[in-house]
Design an enzyme around this catalytic site. Structure first.
Site, PDB file in Angstrom:
ATOM      1  CE  LYS A 115      -3.710  -2.223   2.602  1.00  0.00           C
ATOM      2  NZ  LYS A 115      -4.648  -2.729   1.626  1.00  0.00           N
ATOM      3  NE  ARG A 291      -6.746  -9.967  -6.031  1.00  0.00           N
ATOM      4  CZ  ARG A 291      -7.925  -9.577  -5.577  1.00  0.00           C
ATOM      5  NH1 ARG A 291      -9.012  -9.780  -6.299  1.00  0.00           N
ATOM      6  NH2 ARG A 291      -8.052  -8.974  -4.425  1.00  0.00           N
TER       7      ARG A 291
END
Ligand code: ADP
Length: 494
Positions: A115, A291
């Site tokens: 992150k 993804r």
């Protein structure tokens, strides 16, 4: 690409294989001992046993999977979601083995997998971020001072975090140190990386994400948003597209911002840029998932685009066959994740044997699943049974269709989130569109399902008595129709 290996199991493996088959591509399944008879194994053209049930001894064996690819003359690997899908190391090994990884580059996965490095990457693009620390917290006193500047409550988050793990809300400065220690130890044990950082806690946030698709030639489009605010344990359980509250202007801004995020890491393929939206409809970048997402079907339903086919085409080096202006929102779509979980007991997994399993049918209903009747739901993996998706000309039609689909879906043997899904669909806050990520905490009490269970059991008992009178007690058919515990649904006996 003539043959692909799907490095996954369950509904997503099947869903990928179906698109591949439509494209004339042969498929290879991998499976663990417990999945020997799973639908994804039967559906594939070829299937290879990897090892024992534990993911670490089967679905996570990257090197072995690459060996299988060589042996079976596979051209590409589709990782699905979960398992190896966000492993930069695996993507790199796949590339090095001369195979095509159907997804972004290892470098994009690496940047967005953390992150903090994701925030760093997007900084040059003027992307709105939740106020917080730029890097990992090193010094507790300094972190406390920053938190006071931002204003409590704040959120301590694990940089390597995922699945809502390593996240701690801190209400006041006195609790800071203790919560930070807990977050660090949780992050260390879950991800092997104890780096944590601070973000302002957005009080009434909505989780809205944008689907993007990028080819290898610099073309990028977004396929609008998905609203994923109905969550339990910071994890999504009901999703819809489009969001009930986005204006075309905000949609356009979020879409463009998402494309900048994709650009910042040289993204290729299908990806999702997650945002939180505050009460004033300001949006902030949270993270990018590199993804296919669990909830991708709602986007497919409203856009008419098969995202798996597009992933494969991009991986083959083709240019996107449509531009942003070609994409339009058609109607509305809702997804309820059907988990083998007990919503009455804080959504704990309730795995077991699927005594009865009958899907709902009809216009505007899609079920993505990886189970059949008489199968066991293994304890080793995520307890999701299926994704129930509806599409309608507008939100109301999709919502009413979802209620009908939840009622028609017949699952006996385990508790599921179907009742909860129906509860959400019927709740005034969901109907109005006025809800946030605290939906479950604010509006849901387990007794609410209990009440409807009791009513149904009562009516169910009456119907059963009538049937017994007609067919005679001990009828085998009736016995198998009898659910475990309170799973009886009178509408199921019609
Ligand atoms: P993970 O990768 O663990 O899923 P995310 O950053 O995607 O973590 O956040 C998961 C969920 O946690 C979000 O959908 C939202 O509900 C909540 N959340 C995350 N960041 C904030 C924040 N700054 N303020 C309020 N809620 C947040």
């Amino acid at each position: 690409m003539q043959k692909i290996l799907v490095a996954n199991r369950g509904e997503i493996a099947l869903r990928i294989m179906k698109s591949a088959r439509e494209m004339g591509i042969r498929t290879v399944a991998i499976y663990s001992e417990v999945d020997r008879n799973a639908p994804h194994v039967k559906y594939a053209d070829e299937a290879v046993l990897l090892g024992p049930p534990a993911a670490a001894e089967s679905y996570l064996l990257g090197d072995k999977i690459i060996e299988v690819c060589k042996q079976y003359k596979v051209d590409g690997i589709h990782p699905g979601y979960g398992f190896l899908s966000e492993s930069a190391a695996f993507a790199k090994k796949v590339e090095e083995a001369g195979l095509v990884f159907i997804g972004p580059t290892a470098e994009s996965i690496r940047i967005m997998g953390d992150k903090l490095s994701a925030k760093e990457a997007v900084r040059q693009y003027d992307i709105p971020l939740v106020p917080g620390t730029e890097g990992a917290i090193q010094d507790v006193e300094e972190a406390k001072a920053i938190s006071e500047e931002i204003g409590f409550p704040i959120l301590i988050k694990a940089s390597a975090g995922g699945g809502g793990k390593g996240m701690r809300i801190v209400e006041q400065v006195e609790d800071f140190e203790e919560q930070m220690q807990l977050a660090v130890s949780e992050a260390t044990s879950a991800f092997g990386d104890g780096s944590v950082f601070i973000e302002k806690y957005v009080a009434s946030p909505r989780h809205i994400e944008i689907q993007v698709l990028c080819d290898k030639h610099g073309n990028r489009v977004h396929l609008f948003e998905r609203e994923c605010s109905v969550q339990r344990r910071h994890q999504k359980v009901v999703e819809e597209a489009p969001s009930a509250i986005l204006t075309p202007e905000i949609r356009e801004q979020m879409g463009q911002t998402a494309l900048d995020v994709a650009k910042s890491c040289g993204y290729i393929g299908a990806g999702t840029v997650e945002f939180i939206l505050d009460e004033k409809k300001n949006f902030f970048f949270l993270e990018m998932n590199t993804r296919l997402q669990v909830e991708h079907p709602v986007t497919e339903m409203i856009s008419g685009v098969d995202l798996v086919k597009e992933q494969i085409k991009v991986a083959r080096g083709e240019k996107l066959s449509f531009a942003q202006d070609d994409l339009k929102i058609h109607g509305h779509s809702i997804e309820v994740r059907v988990y083998a979980e007990n919503a009455m007991e804080n959504f704990v997994p309730d795995i077991g044997h699927l005594k009865v399993y009958q899907r709902p049918h009809g216009t505007g209903i899609r079920v993505d699943d990886g189970f059949e009747q008489d199968m066991d739901i293994p304890i080793y993996y995520d307890p999701m049974i299926s994704k129930l998706i509806t599409h309608g000309k507008d939100r109301e039609e999709a919502r009413l269709r979802m209620i009908r689909a939840c009622e028609d879906y017949r699952i006996v043997g385990v508790r599921t989130t179907l009742d909860f899904g129906k509860f959400v669909m019927e709740h005034p806050a969901f109907i109005s569109g006025n809800f946030d990520t605290h939906f479950v905490k604010k509006h849901f009490e387990p007794q609410m399902l209990e009440a409807s269970d009791e009513q149904e059991q009562e009516v169910g008992a009456l119907v059963l008595a009538q049937l017994l009178k007609k067919h005679g007690a001990g009828s085998k058919a009736l016995n198998t129709a009898l659910p475990r515990g309170s799973g009886w649904k009178v509408n199921r006996t019609k």
